[in-house]
Write a protein that holds these residues in place. Structure first.
Motif, mmCIF file in Angstrom:
data_model
loop_
_atom_site.group_PDB
_atom_site.id
_atom_site.type_symbol
_atom_site.label_atom_id
_atom_site.label_comp_id
_atom_site.label_asym_id
_atom_site.label_seq_id
_atom_site.Cartn_x
_atom_site.Cartn_y
_atom_site.Cartn_z
ATOM 1 N N LYS A 1 33.798 73.976 24.325
ATOM 2 C CA LYS A 1 33.509 73.819 25.890
ATOM 3 C C LYS A 1 34.213 72.747 26.428
ATOM 4 O O LYS A 1 34.228 71.494 25.660
ATOM 5 C CB LYS A 1 32.138 73.798 26.020
ATOM 6 C CG LYS A 1 31.276 75.300 25.694
ATOM 7 C CD LYS A 1 29.848 75.096 25.784
ATOM 8 C CE LYS A 1 29.469 74.930 27.367
ATOM 9 N NZ LYS A 1 28.157 75.067 27.679
ATOM 10 N N ASP B 1 30.723 82.176 19.613
ATOM 11 C CA ASP B 1 32.013 81.963 20.429
ATOM 12 C C ASP B 1 32.218 80.812 21.023
ATOM 13 O O ASP B 1 33.316 80.471 21.158
ATOM 14 C CB ASP B 1 32.303 83.177 21.196
ATOM 15 C CG ASP B 1 32.237 84.506 20.429
ATOM 16 O OD1 ASP B 1 32.665 84.451 19.350
ATOM 17 O OD2 ASP B 1 31.664 85.536 20.980
ATOM 18 N N THR B 2 31.005 79.798 21.426
ATOM 19 C CA THR B 2 31.132 78.491 22.089
ATOM 20 C C THR B 2 30.825 77.731 21.413
ATOM 21 O O THR B 2 29.584 77.807 20.862
ATOM 22 C CB THR B 2 30.722 78.858 23.619
ATOM 23 O OG1 THR B 2 31.274 79.980 24.200
ATOM 24 C CG2 THR B 2 30.882 77.391 24.156
ATOM 25 N N ILE B 3 31.314 76.416 21.116
ATOM 26 C CA ILE B 3 30.780 75.410 20.437
ATOM 27 C C ILE B 3 30.695 74.229 21.397
ATOM 28 O O ILE B 3 31.917 73.826 21.839
ATOM 29 C CB ILE B 3 31.651 75.106 19.259
ATOM 30 C CG1 ILE B 3 31.764 76.340 18.273
ATOM 31 C CG2 ILE B 3 31.134 73.682 18.465
ATOM 32 C CD1 ILE B 3 32.569 76.118 17.021
ATOM 33 N N ASN C 1 40.000 77.486 20.736
ATOM 34 C CA ASN C 1 39.242 78.487 21.840
ATOM 35 C C ASN C 1 37.867 78.462 21.944
ATOM 36 O O ASN C 1 37.517 79.288 22.725
ATOM 37 C CB ASN C 1 39.924 80.023 21.043
ATOM 38 C CG ASN C 1 41.156 80.141 20.949
ATOM 39 O OD1 ASN C 1 42.039 79.825 21.854
ATOM 40 N ND2 ASN C 1 41.553 80.764 19.657
ATOM 41 N N ARG C 2 37.234 77.795 21.013
ATOM 42 C CA ARG C 2 35.755 77.770 21.365
ATOM 43 C C ARG C 2 34.910 76.841 21.574
ATOM 44 O O ARG C 2 33.776 76.685 22.115
ATOM 45 C CB ARG C 2 35.243 78.042 19.876
ATOM 46 C CG ARG C 2 35.782 79.521 19.042
ATOM 47 C CD ARG C 2 34.723 79.699 17.922
ATOM 48 N NE ARG C 2 35.127 81.086 17.394
ATOM 49 C CZ ARG C 2 34.510 81.663 16.394
ATOM 50 N NH1 ARG C 2 33.325 81.174 16.086
ATOM 51 N NH2 ARG C 2 35.102 82.577 15.782
ATOM 52 N N TYR D 1 40.405 77.548 15.640
ATOM 53 C CA TYR D 1 39.248 78.205 16.074
ATOM 54 C C TYR D 1 38.754 77.210 17.256
ATOM 55 O O TYR D 1 38.513 77.605 18.310
ATOM 56 C CB TYR D 1 38.125 78.102 14.985
ATOM 57 C CG TYR D 1 38.332 79.336 13.960
ATOM 58 C CD1 TYR D 1 37.901 80.538 14.505
ATOM 59 C CD2 TYR D 1 38.798 78.958 12.698
ATOM 60 C CE1 TYR D 1 38.234 81.619 13.462
ATOM 61 C CE2 TYR D 1 39.117 80.178 11.982
ATOM 62 C CZ TYR D 1 38.646 81.372 12.424
ATOM 63 O OH TYR D 1 38.894 82.450 11.467
ATOM 64 N N PHE E 1 33.380 81.298 10.198
ATOM 65 C CA PHE E 1 33.561 80.871 11.562
ATOM 66 C C PHE E 1 33.273 82.463 12.256
ATOM 67 O O PHE E 1 33.079 82.308 13.431
ATOM 68 C CB PHE E 1 34.899 80.426 11.817
ATOM 69 C CG PHE E 1 34.906 78.980 12.032
ATOM 70 C CD1 PHE E 1 34.737 78.396 13.341
ATOM 71 C CD2 PHE E 1 35.094 78.087 10.920
ATOM 72 C CE1 PHE E 1 34.733 76.994 13.697
ATOM 73 C CE2 PHE E 1 35.212 76.970 10.907
ATOM 74 C CZ PHE E 1 34.906 76.274 12.404
#
Length: 290
Positions: free
Chosen positions: A114, A72-74, A111-112, A108, A67
């Motif tokens: 959208k 940072d964004t999935i 926080n990641r 994870y 990770f």
């Protein structure tokens, strides 16, 4: 043609991408224009992926390293990797099939992911009955664990590693099906959808192992409904891709059974349930008395 699925340029993470359902899912996402990060123990040989990342889902450190290599964004996460329990013991099977997904989600994905994105897991019809009280009391200590370390401790305290590995598969799938419901409380308010595909018997690289666990290839055919054949990996990957797409924007908390009617036949009493409706605690006692 209008892009109804809206995967183009979306960041998609797929575990178990090297083979079977994970590979089929990865291939479709690439075709749909997604930026695909393919995670697996084995090398992923799918043309067009953005990056292959080696990962050992039985290791917290390996998951953390993987990770650290992801964005940072999935936009979409596909938790497809898993083992049958034939070549792994009970505890390791549960770690890979459940605890790894729980850790990824809580450490994870919270926080990641959208807003208006999706998470889908491949669980199993072997985890049906997850809502039964006698099943919940078995796996609930792991659900309540706050960290990877606590989950491992709780698993050790259950003292189930004497059981066959395939029972770890069933245990993990019961827990995963409940966990899809549990995650609604975490993600739904963020407008992040969480669903699962519950496959019936499917022809994958694990088919031989599942045949051995079931007592023969003919036993797997009991879970194919009127299809009278094993499903293909793509027939499981397609509904997974659908559930994480814009086309399913109001679907969350679904445990989508994909078994060509086998389960509902048993539920309606039109086909004998080969498991006899036994809960995990009864199956556990049967093996521990041997």
């Amino acid at each position: 043609m209008r892009d109804y699925f809206k995967y183009k340029d979306k960041v998609c993470v797929v575990t178990g991408a090297a083979s079977g359902m994970g590979k089929s899912t990865t291939e479709m996402l690439v075709d749909l224009g997604a930026e695909v990060y393919a995670l697996d123990w084995n090398q992923v040989e799918v043309k067009g992926i953005f990056k292959y990342i080696h990962v050992d889902l039985s290791s917290k450190e390996s998951i953390d390293e993987a990770f650290n290599l992801l964005p940072d964004t999935i936009d979409s996460f596909f938790g497809i990797a898993g083992v049958s329990g034939i070549t792994t013991d009970f505890n390791k099977t549960v770690i890979i099939d459940f605890i790894a997904n729980k850790y990824i989600s809580e450490a994870y994905l919270t926080n990641r992911m959208k807003e208006d994105s999706g998470i889908v897991f491949i669980t199993s019809t072997g985890g049906l009955g997850w809502e039964k009280e006698n099943n919940q009391k078995e796996y609930m200590p792991l659900i309540k664990a706050k960290t990877w370390e606590e989950a491992i401790t709780k698993l050790d305290e259950l003292d189930l590693n004497r059981l066959p590995g395939p029972l770890g598969y069933s245990f993990a799938k019961l827990a995963m099906n409940y966990y899809v419901a549990h995650l609604q409380t975490t993600f739904a308010s963020k407008h992040i959808r969480v669903n699962a595909i519950l496959p019936g018997s499917t022809d994958t690289g694990l088919t031989g192992e599942f045949s051995a666990a079931a007592g023969g290839a003919d036993k797997l055919m009991q879970y194919t409904g009127f299809a009278d054949r094993l499903a293909t990996p793509r027939e499981m990957g397609e509904p997974a891709v659908f559930l994480n797409s814009h086309m399913a924007s109001y679907i969350s908390g679904a445990l989508l059974i994909v078994d060509y009617g086998s389960g509902i036949l048993s539920q309606a009493g039109l086909q004998q349930d080969s498991m006899g409706g036994a809960t995990f605690d009864k199956i556990k006692l049967h093996f521990l008395k041997k």
